[in-house]
Design an enzyme around this catalytic site. Structure first.
Site, PDB file in Angstrom:
ATOM      1  N   THR A 213      36.392  39.020  44.825  1.00 38.54           N
ATOM      2  CA  THR A 213      35.558  37.633  45.522  1.00 38.54           C
ATOM      3  C   THR A 213      34.475  38.596  46.225  1.00 38.54           C
ATOM      4  O   THR A 213      33.669  38.391  46.864  1.00 38.54           O
ATOM      5  CB  THR A 213      36.633  36.912  46.738  1.00 38.54           C
ATOM      6  OG1 THR A 213      37.532  36.981  45.648  1.00 38.54           O
ATOM      7  CG2 THR A 213      35.643  36.033  46.918  1.00 38.54           C
ATOM      8  N   GLU A 214      34.593  39.868  46.066  1.00 37.04           N
ATOM      9  CA  GLU A 214      33.482  40.462  47.570  1.00 37.04           C
ATOM     10  C   GLU A 214      32.894  41.418  47.258  1.00 37.04           C
ATOM     11  O   GLU A 214      31.667  40.604  47.746  1.00 37.04           O
ATOM     12  CB  GLU A 214      34.701  41.219  48.574  1.00 37.04           C
ATOM     13  CG  GLU A 214      35.511  40.804  50.011  1.00 37.04           C
ATOM     14  CD  GLU A 214      34.490  40.415  50.839  1.00 37.04           C
ATOM     15  OE1 GLU A 214      34.194  39.981  50.890  1.00 37.04           O
ATOM     16  OE2 GLU A 214      35.535  39.707  51.254  1.00 37.04           O
ATOM     17  N   SER A 215      33.278  41.846  46.025  1.00 39.67           N
ATOM     18  CA  SER A 215      32.323  42.621  45.156  1.00 39.67           C
ATOM     19  C   SER A 215      31.932  42.824  43.916  1.00 39.67           C
ATOM     20  O   SER A 215      31.490  43.539  43.834  1.00 39.67           O
ATOM     21  CB  SER A 215      32.634  44.061  45.651  1.00 39.67           C
ATOM     22  OG  SER A 215      33.876  45.038  45.106  1.00 39.67           O
ATOM     23  N   TYR A 341      36.393  31.014  50.966  1.00 38.78           N
ATOM     24  CA  TYR A 341      37.287  31.844  50.465  1.00 38.78           C
ATOM     25  C   TYR A 341      38.749  31.818  50.475  1.00 38.78           C
ATOM     26  O   TYR A 341      39.200  32.472  49.087  1.00 38.78           O
ATOM     27  CB  TYR A 341      37.020  32.720  51.525  1.00 38.78           C
ATOM     28  CG  TYR A 341      37.051  33.960  51.243  1.00 38.78           C
ATOM     29  CD1 TYR A 341      35.879  35.305  50.930  1.00 38.78           C
ATOM     30  CD2 TYR A 341      37.883  35.219  52.128  1.00 38.78           C
ATOM     31  CE1 TYR A 341      36.682  36.752  51.201  1.00 38.78           C
ATOM     32  CE2 TYR A 341      38.572  36.368  51.659  1.00 38.78           C
ATOM     33  CZ  TYR A 341      37.303  36.955  51.351  1.00 38.78           C
ATOM     34  OH  TYR A 341      38.282  38.113  51.202  1.00 38.78           O
TER      35      TYR A 341
END
Length: 400
Positions: A213-215, A341
């Site tokens: 999800t982040e990267s 998120y």
């Protein structure tokens, strides 16, 4: 040679004297208050949180009023410290009580006059609003008056609006969301996620879900706000954790320690599944904002230990009716991103074969990662990225 150097030396001294002359007004009593601020190394401003004044996003302080105050502080060679008020009256009181040096917020001129304060610095004559200082701060008032111009505010405001978009942008090259569903291999970093699980107490697949999800599993991913690596650690967070965010092993290890710290921070939430949702929210949006939403939930008769209740107030923290509430300590936030998120990471964790019982305690029931997983998932925005279509573990692309 000495004769050639002498004019340069004289010019240097003159420049230095001119700077000091601009920094400290000629009148001794006027210079005294400003000199005290400069010698302290910081100017303390009071402001009211809001999208155009001051808020934090991805570890960055943003807002036009804040950016203007930061520019002024830099012009005086000092740092900046922020104290938040919930209303203009409270802000004036902070100034009157000497808790702040400067009210960096557009206060109505009538209120400034009524409270016996001095209008100075950033102002708007047509709206009849201005920053303010106390009458016993003439040096600061003069310095602010000399520093400010409408052109400066226009330039900083435009730059700030661009900067507000930057933290949500990340440069990365996404890898597959799932390398081998049949073998349960999520990424080439699975072993590092397993090690991180020993530290965090969470299922390693949850760490993998956070990372994608982040990267997008790109170890070189970097946001324009400065967050780096697989788990998008901000530089200040990486320093606090003692890791190099550019090294995958350290990046994941640091994130695992951060998750462990957040677990302790929300230890009052006894249900491990619920606590994990709060931890994810804090990882994305900051623990202070999550606590603010919990306080609002309690105030409005909802359960502050239940994410479905608290997430409603996470969303409400974009509304001045709520972020200016006296129980709110950290002000405005873009709550929609944090709420999305948590939903995105939880869904991706289940797609990876996890269960909703992803708390650090209690039995887990692993299942075949290739079954009952959604065929595809719409990637939602996290705090840096914009939505892109991604393939799920059952997508035919992984069987080609």
């Amino acid at each position: 040679m000495l004769l050639m150097l002498f004019p340069l030396l004289l010019l240097s001294c003159t420049d230095k004297a001119d700077k000091q002359k601009g920094m400290f007004p000629n009148t001794p009593e006027a210079a005294e208050d400003l000199r005290a601020i400069i010698e302290s190394g910081e100017v303390v401003i009071g402001t009211i949180s809001g999208p155009d004044s001051y808020f934090e996003l991805a570890g960055e302080a943003l807002g036009t009023q804040y950016a203007l105050a930061h520019n002024f502080a830099e012009s005086q060679g000092v740092g900046l410290r922020v104290e938040l008020a919930h209303s203009e009256e409270e802000l004036c009181q902070l100034l009157t009580d000497g808790i702040v040096d400067l009210a960096a917020y557009p206060i109505p001129s009538a209120m400034i006059q009524k409270r016996g304060l001095v209008a100075t610095g950033a102002s708007n004559d047509s709206l009849k609003v201005s920053w303010a200082v106390r009458k016993d701060m003439p040096g600061l008032a003069d310095a602010l008056k000399a520093w400010y111009s409408p052109e400066l505010e226009k330039r900083i405001s435009q730059s700030e609006h661009e900067r507000e978009e930057a933290p949500r942008e990340v440069t990365f090259s996404a890898r597959p969301e799932y390398l081998s569903p049949s073998e349960g291999i999520i990424s080439s970093y699975d072993e590092l996620f397993r090690r991180g699980a020993l530290t965090s107490g969470y299922d390693w697949r949850l760490l993998a879900a956070i990372s994608y999800t982040e990267s997008g599993f790109d170890p070189e991913a970097v946001s324009r706000a400065g967050a780096r690596g697989l788990m998008q650690l901000m530089p200040s967070t990486a320093r606090m954790l003692g890791v190099d965010p550019t090294i995958p092993e350290q990046n994941i290890a640091g994130a695992a320690r951060l998750l462990k710290m957040l677990q302790k921070e929300f230890a009052d939430i006894s249900n491990p599944v619920e606590r994990a949702k709060f931890v994810l929210a804090a990882y994305n949006g900051g623990g202070g904002h999550v606590r603010d939403a919990m306080a609002l939930a309690s105030k409005y008769g909802r359960d502050p230990m239940l994410w479905s209740d608290v997430s409603e107030f996470i969303l409400n923290l974009s509304d001045p009716q709520y972020y200016r509430d006296p129980v709110v300590k950290h002000g405005y936030m873009l709550g929609r991103e944090t709420a999305n998120y948590v939903t995105t990471v939880a869904a991706r964790y289940i797609a990876y074969g996890g269960t909703m019982n992803f708390g650090p305690s209690g039995p887990r029931q692993p299942r075949d990662p290739g079954t009952n997983a959604p065929p595809s998932m719409q990637r939602q925005n996290n705090r840096y990225t914009q939505g892109t279509e991604i393939a799920g573990p059952d997508d035919p692309v992984f069987n080609e």
